[in-house]
Enzyme design. Structure first.
Site, PDB file in Angstrom:
ATOM      1  N   ASP A  37     -20.145  12.659  13.019  1.00  0.00           N
ATOM      2  CA  ASP A  37     -21.340  11.973  13.502  1.00  0.00           C
ATOM      3  C   ASP A  37     -22.194  11.627  12.283  1.00  0.00           C
ATOM      4  OD1 ASP A  37     -23.713  11.105  14.602  1.00  0.00           O
ATOM      5  OD2 ASP A  37     -23.829  12.705  16.101  1.00  0.00           O
ATOM      6  N   ALA A  61     -20.929   2.374  11.977  1.00  0.00           N
ATOM      7  CA  ALA A  61     -22.261   1.941  11.567  1.00  0.00           C
ATOM      8  C   ALA A  61     -23.179   1.828  12.772  1.00  0.00           C
ATOM      9  CB  ALA A  61     -22.196   0.587  10.848  1.00  0.00           C
ATOM     10  N   THR A  63     -25.255  -0.750  14.535  1.00  0.00           N
ATOM     11  CA  THR A  63     -25.171  -2.209  14.511  1.00  0.00           C
ATOM     12  C   THR A  63     -26.124  -2.900  15.481  1.00  0.00           C
ATOM     13  OG1 THR A  63     -23.343  -2.152  16.104  1.00  0.00           O
ATOM     14  CG2 THR A  63     -22.757  -2.169  13.762  1.00  0.00           C
ATOM     15  N   THR A 102     -22.144  -6.142   5.320  1.00  0.00           N
ATOM     16  CA  THR A 102     -22.522  -7.269   6.167  1.00  0.00           C
ATOM     17  C   THR A 102     -23.204  -8.399   5.397  1.00  0.00           C
ATOM     18  OG1 THR A 102     -23.996  -7.880   8.027  1.00  0.00           O
ATOM     19  CG2 THR A 102     -24.680  -6.043   6.661  1.00  0.00           C
ATOM     20  N   ASP A 103     -23.155  -9.590   5.976  1.00  0.00           N
ATOM     21  CA  ASP A 103     -23.897 -10.742   5.472  1.00  0.00           C
ATOM     22  C   ASP A 103     -25.407 -10.554   5.583  1.00  0.00           C
ATOM     23  OD1 ASP A 103     -23.022 -11.012   8.366  1.00  0.00           O
ATOM     24  OD2 ASP A 103     -24.609 -12.529   8.308  1.00  0.00           O
ATOM     25  N   TYR A 126     -31.897  -3.611   9.865  1.00  0.00           N
ATOM     26  CA  TYR A 126     -30.442  -3.463   9.855  1.00  0.00           C
ATOM     27  C   TYR A 126     -29.871  -3.838   8.492  1.00  0.00           C
ATOM     28  CZ  TYR A 126     -25.542  -4.624  10.538  1.00  0.00           C
ATOM     29  OH  TYR A 126     -24.178  -4.717  10.379  1.00  0.00           O
ATOM     30  N   TRP A 151     -20.050 -12.109  11.279  1.00  0.00           N
ATOM     31  CA  TRP A 151     -19.733 -12.689  12.593  1.00  0.00           C
ATOM     32  C   TRP A 151     -18.404 -12.127  13.138  1.00  0.00           C
ATOM     33  CZ3 TRP A 151     -21.334 -18.511  13.186  1.00  0.00           C
ATOM     34  CH2 TRP A 151     -22.664 -18.681  12.740  1.00  0.00           C
TER      35      TRP A 151
END
Length: 297
Positions: A37, A61, A63, A102-103, A126, A151
């Site tokens: 966890d 993650a 998200t 991530t972008d 985020y 995406w």
């Protein structure tokens, strides 16, 4: 080769398990709650040690992009502290870590595709938590590959493809944002790239090109173009279909701001690892066909 991937329900974890099914050269073990966890750092090392990995894939993650604006502490606990603990555990076990990012670490103001050396500037919690995670991973384990993607969709979990098909089953028209651009990326392709990369790490004991890479689908589109292709593909296979109406970001307010430009250049990854994702439209078709439109709803 044995890979331990964090998270059991995530799209990349599920895709990795599926990609390894029936193969003799690789085993993927998904490790998740309650044994591991990320919000409870004390669980991380024991869970990964028990998995006996040759490589750790850090895919779990937080998200919930909008919810993160109200849950900053939890987002950072999971995406920053937790990710760092995963990388630290891998280092203690003497193995590399492949970390998914991530972008959203970018603000989306660049005209063209982002490259790895572009300045980061997250717009929300985020993205900030994921950027902090990148930094924690790099600090904890020198043998790290940080893969930024964008995406993401797949036959598993919650994602844009499944949302569009579910909505199309209930309505004739769907309003979709047309002024945000990016690279739709299949988690099935991410899994294939990770297995390809892991094999390289296994075979090249002197591998030294650790660091940050972009890994996204080939070609770009906006959200409405993505939606149209999903629904046209669905109709071709007898699934639900609806008309897509273009709207502006301003017409669809969200708690967290999204980057207007999420395009990522994967040229660095392709050059080093010799792997390129399929064209995004082709990859969408494979996901819809593989899952079956009725199973995606």
């Amino acid at each position: 080769m044995r890979l331990a991937v964090t998270g059991r329900e995530g799209q990349v974890a599920a895709s990795l398990v599926e990609a390894a099914r029936g193969r003799d050269d690789v085993e993927v073990v998904a490790v998740g709650r309650p044994a591991l966890d990320l919000a409870r750092p004390d669980t991380v090392f024991a869970a990964l040690e028990a998995a006996r990995p040759d490589i750790v894939v850090s895919a779990a993650a937080y998200t919930a992009v909008d919810q993160a604006e109200d849950e900053q502490d939890l987002a950072f606990a999971v995406n920053a502290v937790g990710a760092g603990k995963v990388a630290e555990a891998a280092a203690r076990l003497g193995v590399p870590v492949i970390h998914l990012s991530t972008d959203y670490v970018f603000d989306g103001t660049k005209d063209g595709a982002y490259v790895e050396t572009d300045a980061t500037a997250p717009l929300g919690i985020y993205g900030a938590s994921k950027l902090a995670g990148e930094e924690a991973v790099a600090a904890a384990n020198p043998r790290h590959l940080i893969l930024r993607t964008a995406w993401v969709y797949s036959p598993f979990g919650r994602n844009f493809v499944k949302t569009m098909l579910r909505l199309a089953a209930d309505r004739d028209e769907i309003a979709v944002v047309a002024d945000q651009w990016g690279n739709p990326t299949s988690a099935l392709d991410i899994a294939d790239a990770i297995l390809h990369t892991a094999a390289r790490l296994r075979d090249d004991r002197n591998f030294a090109a650790f660091g940050v890479y972009h890994l996204a689908g080939e070609g770009d589109t906006n959200w409405s173009g993505f939606a149209r292709h999903i629904l046209d593909t669905s109709r071709a296979f007898g699934g639900p279909h609806a008309t897509v109406r273009d709207i502006a970001t301003a017409d669809y307010p969200t708690r967290a701001r999204r980057p207007a430009n999420s395009r990522l250049s994967s040229a660095k990854f392709a050059s080093l690892f010799g792997w390129t994702a399929p064209e995004w439209g082709e990859a969408v078709g494979r996901v819809v066909r593989a899952a079956g439109c009725d199973k995606l709803s």
